[in-house]
Design a protein around this motif. Structure first.
Motif, PDB file in Angstrom:
ATOM      1  N   SER A  86       0.825  -1.201   0.000  1.00 59.70           N
ATOM      2  CA  SER A  86       0.000   0.000   0.000  1.00 59.70           C
ATOM      3  C   SER A  86       0.864   1.258   0.000  1.00 59.70           C
ATOM      4  CB  SER A  86      -0.926  -0.010   1.221  1.00 59.70           C
ATOM      5  OG  SER A  86      -1.639   1.198   1.331  1.00 59.70           O
TER       6      SER A  86
ATOM      7  N   GLU B  93       0.718   9.956  -4.895  1.00 58.40           N
ATOM      8  CA  GLU B  93       1.095  11.323  -4.516  1.00 58.40           C
ATOM      9  C   GLU B  93       1.847  12.008  -5.649  1.00 58.40           C
ATOM     10  OE1 GLU B  93       3.265  10.761  -0.940  1.00 58.40           O
ATOM     11  OE2 GLU B  93       1.463  10.651   0.347  1.00 58.40           O
TER      12      GLU B  93
ATOM     13  N   SER C 210      -6.588   6.990  -0.050  1.00 61.27           N
ATOM     14  CA  SER C 210      -5.813   5.806   0.310  1.00 61.27           C
ATOM     15  C   SER C 210      -6.198   4.642  -0.593  1.00 61.27           C
ATOM     16  CB  SER C 210      -6.057   5.426   1.777  1.00 61.27           C
ATOM     17  OG  SER C 210      -5.680   6.479   2.646  1.00 61.27           O
TER      18      SER C 210
ATOM     19  N   THR D   7       0.725   4.369  -2.625  1.00 55.98           N
ATOM     20  CA  THR D   7       0.516   5.736  -2.129  1.00 55.98           C
ATOM     21  C   THR D   7       1.592   6.678  -2.651  1.00 55.98           C
ATOM     22  OG1 THR D   7      -0.565   4.895  -0.128  1.00 55.98           O
ATOM     23  CG2 THR D   7       0.311   7.146  -0.059  1.00 55.98           C
TER      24      THR D   7
END
Length: 459
Positions: free
Chosen positions: A73, A81, A88, A77
């Motif tokens: 994860s 970004e 999320s 992420t």
């Protein structure tokens, strides 16, 4: 495939042959030729690649690189970004996803959990609903807004700068980057070929579509860098080029029938005459038949100069798994076209499993029930984005399957039809819907019909 500590590495079984040439823009879909690119294997007369200058010897051995592990994860992420996506990731089946929350407009990122973590990104601004996008080409694909008339794309330098943060998040800030392509009139296409294990790669690229405002509106690639695997002895560029020329021999005359022969000579009484003596041939004599040579047979193979050779890693399918295999990347520079890359596996031949020879298929006789290629009417994305429901018209007595060839910038679907030539069938057409599962979510990639070459309307 890993080497035993006391023995040599396991021979590689390359799908498509023992190191056959690939060219054009093929990436994760297997060896192939990009639209508009020349066939590296040549036509009926073949191709001869000739080095313009000395060729490098290269290393004596090199490692295969293979995907390993699972995407986390945190890794998703980090990519999100860099793309400017908030939220999320959630795990849906075997795919990490960040999706728009309300009306479907906004950013979407899908990342396969299993390495190498194939990912697709799209930005959808919303658009016509209902049947408005089913006909014609007025509707842009998901992930790209319809460009304003007369708009111009971002400069190549500015597009590369806009893509730099995403490439850095992928660990590909040292990649070879190009930005010459433009889609939809105003969207600049940035392609990056990463460096893996200190070597350049072919067929493992990241693609990003950069809008005029510097925002990434679509993209695809891989998230996890392949890990170093077994080490294999490799050949130099000269031997690889010789093998490439062997691969690139022509297929021979295509569609050429038997050679015409002169009518037999006869004497004044209508009896056959011996061409050598002018007399009656001896009993049992058979006149030798000269070799038949057609215009295609006599044509010389295409001559293409090779101006550079770089040792690197090329994506190949090995026993059903996509790996990076040590290869020579040759730059071919034909006199009548743009330069292109031709790839030849560098792994020593004794470490390649010879391809199995398929049984020859007999030429189908007339009236065997063969049908023209079926045209796809529409396609619908289902489930986690990897399942395509393909709709087309077909006969009621045939059976159909759908095949999909995945590329970073498109998915090509093909209808495979099987008929029974001995069966009497009524001429009635009906619509069929068959599904095919992709290796990674479709994302923003258009679906192209192999029969027509056109983009398939969304449903």
């Amino acid at each position: 495939m890993a080497a035993d500590a006391a023995g040599p590495p396991t021979p590689l079984r390359l799908e498509g042959g023992c190191g056959d040439a690939t060219g054009g823009g093929d990436t994760r879909g297997g060896p192939g030729i990009a639209p508009g690119e020349p066939d590296p294997g040549g036509g009926p007369n073949g191709t001869v690649y000739t080095a313009k200058g000395p060729l490098p010897q290269g290393p004596s051995s090199a490692a295969v690189h293979r995907p390993e592990g699972l995407v986390t994860s945190a890794e998703v992420t980090r990519l999100a970004e860099a793309l400017g996506i908030s939220g999320s990731p959630s795990l849906v089946g075997e795919v990490w996803t960040i999706r728009p929350e309300k009306d479907g407009s906004g950013a979407r990122l899908d990342v396969a959990r299993k390495a190498p973590g194939n990912w697709t990104y799209s930005w959808y601004d919303g658009g016509p609903a209902g049947d408005a996008c089913l006909k014609g080409r007025a509707c842009p694909p998901p992930g790209e807004s319809k460009p304003a008339p007369g708009s111009t794309p971002l400069s190549e330098a500015a597009a590369k700068a806009a893509a730099a943060p995403v490439l850095k998040a992928l660990g590909q800030d040292n990649a070879k980057v190009t930005a010459t392509g433009v889609v939809n009139g105003s969207v600049r296409v940035v392609n990056a070929d990463p460096v893996v294990g200190g070597l350049p790669t072919y067929g493992w690229s990241t693609g990003l579509h950069i809008a005029r405002d510097g925002r990434a509106v679509a993209g695809s690639g891989t998230l996890k860098e392949p890990a170093e695997g077994a080490v294999y002895p490799v050949i130099g560029a000269s031997k690889a080029l010789a093998a490439l020329n062997e691969d690139a021999k022509g297929t021979g005359p295509i569609g050429v029938g038997h050679c015409p022969t002169a009518p037999p000579a006869v004497d004044g009484n209508g009896r056959p005459e011996d061409a050598r003596t002018g007399g009656t041939p001896a009993p049992g004599h058979v006149e030798p038949t000269p070799p038949c040579q057609t215009i295609v047979d006599r044509a010389a193979p295409d001559q293409v100069p090779v101006t550079a050779a770089v040792f690197g890693l090329a994506a190949r399918d090995v026993d059903g798994e996509r790996l990076l295999v040590p290869s020579w990347l040759f730059t071919a520079d034909p006199a009548d076209g743009a330069p292109y890359t031709v790839v030849r596996t560098a792994v020593a031949p004794e470490y390649l499993v010879p391809p199995s020879k398929p049984s020859p298929e007999p030429t189908p006789p007339p009236g065997d029930g063969s049908q023209a290629a079926r045209v796809v009417e529409s396609v619908r994305v289902q489930g986690d984005g990897r399942e395509l429901a393909v709709t087309f018209w077909g006969g009621v007595c045939s059976t159909y399957t759908v095949k999909a060839d995945e590329q970073p910038d498109r998915v090509t679907v093909r209808i495979v039809e099987k008929t029974d030539p001995d069966r009497v069938c009524i001429m009635i057409a009906k619509d069929f819907t068959k599904t095919v599962t992709l290796k990674s979510p479709r994302g923003d990639r258009p679906v192209v019909d192999a029969a027509s070459g056109e983009a398939v309307p969304r449903r």
